[in-house]
Design an enzyme around this catalytic site. Structure first.
Site, short mmCIF file in Angstrom:
data_model
loop_
_atom_site.label_atom_id
_atom_site.label_comp_id
_atom_site.label_asym_id
_atom_site.label_seq_id
_atom_site.Cartn_x
_atom_site.Cartn_y
_atom_site.Cartn_z
N THR A 1 -9.77 0.34 1.55
CA THR A 1 -9.70 1.76 1.19
C THR A 1 -10.54 2.10 -0.05
O THR A 1 -10.49 3.24 -0.51
CB THR A 1 -8.24 2.20 0.94
OG1 THR A 1 -7.67 1.34 -0.06
CG2 THR A 1 -7.41 2.12 2.20
N TYR B 1 -17.55 3.56 4.28
CA TYR B 1 -16.11 3.57 4.58
C TYR B 1 -15.85 4.38 5.84
O TYR B 1 -15.13 3.92 6.75
CB TYR B 1 -15.36 4.16 3.38
CG TYR B 1 -13.90 4.48 3.64
CD1 TYR B 1 -12.94 3.48 3.73
CD2 TYR B 1 -13.47 5.81 3.78
CE1 TYR B 1 -11.60 3.78 3.95
CE2 TYR B 1 -12.14 6.12 3.99
CZ TYR B 1 -11.21 5.10 4.09
OH TYR B 1 -9.88 5.42 4.32
N LEU C 1 -6.76 -9.08 7.40
CA LEU C 1 -7.42 -8.44 8.56
C LEU C 1 -8.70 -9.16 8.98
O LEU C 1 -9.10 -9.08 10.14
CB LEU C 1 -7.75 -6.98 8.21
CG LEU C 1 -6.59 -5.99 8.28
CD1 LEU C 1 -6.99 -4.66 7.64
CD2 LEU C 1 -6.12 -5.77 9.71
N GLY D 1 0.83 -1.20 0.00
CA GLY D 1 0.00 0.00 0.00
C GLY D 1 0.87 1.25 0.00
O GLY D 1 2.10 1.19 0.16
N GLN D 2 0.23 2.40 -0.17
CA GLN D 2 0.95 3.67 -0.31
C GLN D 2 1.78 4.01 0.93
O GLN D 2 2.97 4.33 0.84
CB GLN D 2 -0.02 4.81 -0.56
CG GLN D 2 -0.89 4.64 -1.78
CD GLN D 2 -1.69 5.90 -2.07
OE1 GLN D 2 -1.27 6.78 -2.78
NE2 GLN D 2 -2.89 5.98 -1.49
N ALA E 1 -6.02 -1.62 5.25
CA ALA E 1 -7.41 -1.21 5.41
C ALA E 1 -8.15 -1.45 4.10
O ALA E 1 -7.54 -1.51 3.04
CB ALA E 1 -7.50 0.27 5.77
N THR F 1 -9.06 8.40 8.99
CA THR F 1 -9.36 9.25 7.84
C THR F 1 -10.21 10.47 8.20
O THR F 1 -10.98 10.44 9.17
CB THR F 1 -10.13 8.41 6.79
OG1 THR F 1 -10.64 9.26 5.78
CG2 THR F 1 -11.31 7.67 7.41
N ASP F 2 -10.11 11.50 7.37
CA ASP F 2 -10.99 12.67 7.50
C ASP F 2 -12.44 12.31 7.16
O ASP F 2 -13.35 13.08 7.47
CB ASP F 2 -10.49 13.82 6.59
CG ASP F 2 -10.41 13.43 5.13
OD1 ASP F 2 -10.15 12.24 4.84
OD2 ASP F 2 -10.59 14.30 4.26
N TRP G 1 -6.61 12.41 1.74
CA TRP G 1 -6.22 12.63 0.34
C TRP G 1 -4.78 12.14 0.09
O TRP G 1 -3.92 12.88 -0.40
CB TRP G 1 -6.34 14.11 -0.01
CG TRP G 1 -7.73 14.69 0.03
CD1 TRP G 1 -8.80 14.22 0.75
CD2 TRP G 1 -8.20 15.86 -0.66
NE1 TRP G 1 -9.89 15.02 0.54
CE2 TRP G 1 -9.55 16.03 -0.31
CE3 TRP G 1 -7.62 16.78 -1.51
CZ2 TRP G 1 -10.33 17.09 -0.80
CZ3 TRP G 1 -8.38 17.84 -1.99
CH2 TRP G 1 -9.73 17.98 -1.65
N1 LIG Z 1 -5.70 6.66 0.49
C1 LIG Z 1 -6.24 7.74 1.07
O1 LIG Z 1 -6.55 8.74 0.42
C2 LIG Z 1 -6.46 7.75 2.56
C3 LIG Z 1 -7.06 8.87 3.13
C4 LIG Z 1 -7.25 8.89 4.52
C5 LIG Z 1 -6.88 7.80 5.28
N2 LIG Z 1 -6.32 6.73 4.70
C6 LIG Z 1 -5.96 5.59 5.54
O2 LIG Z 1 -4.57 5.43 5.53
C7 LIG Z 1 -4.22 4.04 5.65
C8 LIG Z 1 -3.26 3.66 4.55
O3 LIG Z 1 -3.86 3.97 3.31
P1 LIG Z 1 -3.13 3.74 1.93
O4 LIG Z 1 -3.48 4.90 1.07
O5 LIG Z 1 -1.72 3.35 2.14
O6 LIG Z 1 -3.99 2.49 1.42
P2 LIG Z 1 -3.72 1.53 0.19
O7 LIG Z 1 -2.62 2.04 -0.67
O8 LIG Z 1 -5.06 1.24 -0.39
O9 LIG Z 1 -3.18 0.24 0.94
C9 LIG Z 1 -4.01 -0.49 1.78
C10 LIG Z 1 -3.39 -1.85 1.98
O10 LIG Z 1 -4.28 -2.63 2.77
C11 LIG Z 1 -4.33 -3.92 2.24
N3 LIG Z 1 -5.59 -4.56 2.57
C12 LIG Z 1 -6.82 -4.27 2.09
N4 LIG Z 1 -7.74 -5.07 2.64
C13 LIG Z 1 -7.06 -5.90 3.48
C14 LIG Z 1 -7.45 -6.98 4.31
N5 LIG Z 1 -8.73 -7.38 4.40
N6 LIG Z 1 -6.49 -7.61 5.03
C15 LIG Z 1 -5.20 -7.24 4.94
N7 LIG Z 1 -4.77 -6.24 4.16
C16 LIG Z 1 -5.70 -5.58 3.43
C17 LIG Z 1 -4.15 -3.75 0.75
O11 LIG Z 1 -3.65 -4.93 0.21
P3 LIG Z 1 -3.84 -5.24 -1.35
O12 LIG Z 1 -2.92 -4.27 -2.03
O13 LIG Z 1 -3.38 -6.66 -1.40
O14 LIG Z 1 -5.29 -5.02 -1.64
C18 LIG Z 1 -3.17 -2.61 0.67
O15 LIG Z 1 -1.85 -3.08 0.68
C19 LIG Z 1 -5.54 3.29 5.67
O16 LIG Z 1 -5.93 3.08 7.01
C20 LIG Z 1 -6.53 4.27 5.06
O17 LIG Z 1 -7.84 4.05 5.50
C21 LIG Z 1 -6.08 6.67 3.35
#
Ligand SMILES: NC(=O)c1ccc[n+]([C@@H]2O[C@H](COP(=O)([O-])OP(=O)(O)OC[C@H]3O[C@@H](n4cnc5c(N)ncnc54)[C@H](OP(=O)(O)O)[C@@H]3O)[C@@H](O)[C@H]2O)c1
Length: 296
Positions: free
Chosen positions: A63, A126, A38, A11-12, A61, A102-103, A151
């Site tokens: 996402t 979400y 998870l 993930g990012q 998560a 998240t926001d 974001w």
């Molecule tokens: N992206 C945004 O804009 C944003 C904004 C606010 C908050 N956040 C929060 O910041 C955190 C990190 O976000 P990110 O942007 O890094 O997310 P991301 O790039 O979507 O990465 C999420 C990771 O979680 C994994 N995942 C999804 N479902 C899962 C499950 N059931 N069991 C185990 N792993 C699982 C995914 O694996 P796969 O790649 O294998 O699917 C992915 O590696 C999260 O808590 C997110 O809610 C994100």
């Protein structure tokens, strides 16, 4: 404190931590699907036992914001039950958990940046599952720091920066929502902020004021339209596309999930308690765009 279990490998934010943690003398142990799931308590326990972490950062998560509208139960398993199990393991081992949120826990009607004291009121499935995850983690362990971000974008993965650059390459004009405000956050900047929080924990040991919710987003604010214009400006020196970016209203771009119209986050508490500040979102964007064009 050295070994840090990082979930959501690929993930990012987790990818950013793979670089940011060693730079501060930590040893990240990254786990991801399929072996870390998870929704499967045994897989969480197995990853925890194998890593024997001294702290945990939960980046994994569900996402997919729009898809969660039709799959709230599955999203709840990942975003609420998963963190509850992780927190319980952390409590038993006596190690801190940094959990990301998240926001989108807010309804966006405040009209000013949200502080941690403001009452959440999510508008989407979400957002509801992420809010439940905050409560679940905080209720299962004492040493829990929840970081709400917003974001998020990175040189990899599915995010607005990559979507805009791909769309802009094929079209002369893009229509982008101009009535939603927020704080773009570069995943590498967030990863460095998380590493700085962990470094503070290592230095001082756990303190009661570290427990609870903290806002952790890029400084400054913009709209999706302003963000899109900045993306094309930042990419232009590298030969990126220069489409016209037309401002539109949210009603002209309907999505399954309702987003907060104004999810700006006030990050003063993070600075006050941990001494950590994220750079301005334009700096974070420049960093991500440079990496995207291989100019780092
Ligand atoms: N992206 C945004 O804009 C944003 C904004 C606010 C908050 N956040 C929060 O910041 C955190 C990190 O976000 P990110 O942007 O890094 O997310 P991301 O790039 O979507 O990465 C999420 C990771 O979680 C994994 N995942 C999804 N479902 C899962 C499950 N059931 N069991 C185990 N792993 C699982 C995914 O694996 P796969 O790649 O294998 O699917 C992915 O590696 C999260 O808590 C997110 O809610 C994100």
């Amino acid at each position: 404190m050295r070994r840090i279990l990082v979930t959501g490998r690929g993930g990012q934010v987790a990818t950013g931590l793979a670089t940011a943690l060693p730079a501060r003398g930590f040893e990240p142990v990254l786990v991801g699907q399929p072996e870390f799931e998870l929704a499967q308590p045994e897989s969480i326990a197995a990853a925890f036992a194998a890593a024997r972490p001294e702290a945990v950062v939960n980046c994994a998560a569900w996402t997919a914001v729009d898809a969660a509208e039709e799959a709230e139960a599955e999203a709840f398993c990942a975003n609420a039950l998963g963190p509850a199990r992780l927190a319980a393991l952390c409590a038993r081992a006596g190690v801190p958990l940094i959990h990301l949120s998240t926001d989108y826990v807010f309804d966006g009607r405040k009209g000013a940046p949200y502080t941690e004291e403001d009452a959440p009121n999510p508008l989407s499935a979400y957002g509801r599952t992420k809010l439940a995850g905050e409560w679940a983690a905080l209720s299962r362990a004492e040493r829990v720091t929840v970081l709400r971000t917003a974001w998020v974008h990175a040189p990899l993965g599915r995010n607005f920066v990559r979507t805009m650059l791909a769309a802009g390459a094929g079209r002369a004009e893009l229509r982008v929502v101009a009535d939603q405000r927020g704080c773009p956050t570069a995943a590498p900047d967030l990863a460095e902020a998380i590493a700085a929080v962990l470094a503070r924990l290592r230095e001082t040991g756990w303190r009661p004021e570290y427990r609870g919710v903290f806002h952790a987003a890029g400084a400054g604010e913009t709209t999706w339209h302003g963000f899109a214009e900045a993306i094309f400006e930042a990419a232009a020196p590298f030969g990126g596309p220069r489409p016209r970016v037309v401002p539109i209203a949210t009603v002209e771009y309907p999505t399954r999930a309702t987003r907060p119209a104004d999810g700006r986050l006030d990050c003063a508490k993070l600075a006050r308690v941990f001494g950590v500040r994220l750079p301005h979102w334009r700096e974070g964007l420049a960093r991500v765009v440079r990496a995207l064009y291989g100019a780092d």
